[in-house]
Design a protein around this motif. Structure first.
Motif, PDB file in Angstrom:
ATOM      1  N   LEU A   8       0.837  -1.203   0.000  1.00  0.00           N
ATOM      2  CA  LEU A   8       0.000   0.000   0.000  1.00  0.00           C
ATOM      3  C   LEU A   8       0.872   1.254   0.000  1.00  0.00           C
ATOM      4  O   LEU A   8       0.922   2.002   0.976  1.00  0.00           O
ATOM      5  N   CYS A  42       0.460   7.263  -2.705  1.00  0.00           N
ATOM      6  CA  CYS A  42       0.596   7.921  -4.005  1.00  0.00           C
ATOM      7  C   CYS A  42       0.684   9.438  -3.833  1.00  0.00           C
ATOM      8  O   CYS A  42       0.296   9.983  -2.809  1.00  0.00           O
ATOM      9  N   THR A  82       4.255   6.837  -7.185  1.00  0.00           N
ATOM     10  CA  THR A  82       4.682   6.435  -5.846  1.00  0.00           C
ATOM     11  C   THR A  82       6.192   6.562  -5.667  1.00  0.00           C
ATOM     12  O   THR A  82       6.708   6.315  -4.591  1.00  0.00           O
ATOM     13  N   LEU A 122      -6.211   7.643  -2.403  1.00  0.00           N
ATOM     14  CA  LEU A 122      -4.907   7.105  -2.815  1.00  0.00           C
ATOM     15  C   LEU A 122      -3.739   7.888  -2.219  1.00  0.00           C
ATOM     16  O   LEU A 122      -2.682   7.328  -1.961  1.00  0.00           O
ATOM     17  N   ARG A 142      -6.368   4.479   2.350  1.00  0.00           N
ATOM     18  CA  ARG A 142      -5.555   4.116   1.177  1.00  0.00           C
ATOM     19  C   ARG A 142      -5.827   2.679   0.758  1.00  0.00           C
ATOM     20  O   ARG A 142      -5.912   2.358  -0.426  1.00  0.00           O
ATOM     21  N   TYR A 193      -6.916   1.021  -2.916  1.00  0.00           N
ATOM     22  CA  TYR A 193      -6.195  -0.080  -3.569  1.00  0.00           C
ATOM     23  C   TYR A 193      -7.112  -1.288  -3.763  1.00  0.00           C
ATOM     24  O   TYR A 193      -7.019  -1.981  -4.773  1.00  0.00           O
ATOM     25  N   PHE A 237      -1.358  -6.891  -9.542  1.00  0.00           N
ATOM     26  CA  PHE A 237      -0.578  -6.273  -8.477  1.00  0.00           C
ATOM     27  C   PHE A 237       0.452  -7.213  -7.877  1.00  0.00           C
ATOM     28  O   PHE A 237       1.479  -6.785  -7.391  1.00  0.00           O
TER      29      PHE A 237
END
Length: 137
Positions: free
Chosen positions: A53, A56, A71, A104, A112, A116, A128
């Protein structure tokens, strides 16, 4: 000896019983060394996914126009691979775009994680996490 992560669950998203009915766990490292993770366990396929996680940040051009999210703090103009389809993923889920970007970029791990989780719903966990843990029975 290396400092391996020691995760513990701080929340679960989805159903109250994620093992039986689906959902995910939000876990953080007890030592604070490793990024938080979204732990997805799929009983039907006997697989477990761990998704990092990462927080961003918004990427905008000189005129202030939104270009995407990234990120990488060392290369702040590099967009994440899912940046180009953020509008379509928000339409798919039914979320407001600005609210989603706020989640995000949130400092709050659970907020967050919900963003995601929405991306995982749109793309699937395979996008992912390429190295799923498979349990043999």
């Amino acid at each position: 000896m290396t400092a391996q992560p020691s995760y513990f669950c701080i929340a679960n998203l989805g159903d109250a019983d994620p093992f039986t009915y689906g959902g995910v766990f939000v876990c953080i490292d007890r030592r604070g060394i490793y990024d938080p993770i979204l732990l997805i366990y799929d009983e039907d396929f006997r697989k477990r996914s761990e998704i990092t996680l990462e927080r961003c940040h918004k990427i905008v051009n000189d005129e202030g126009e939104f270009l995407g999210v990234g990120t990488n703090r060392f290369h702040p103009k590099y967009k994440e691979w899912f940046s180009d389809s953020l509008y379509s993923s928000c339409d798919f889920i039914g979320w407001e775009f600005d609210e989603f970007i706020t989640l995000l970029t949130s400092q709050d791990v659970v907020k967050r994680a919900s963003a995601y989780y929405m991306l995982v719903t749109y793309y699937s966990a395979y996008e992912f996490d390429h190295y799923l843990f498979v349990y043999e029975t």
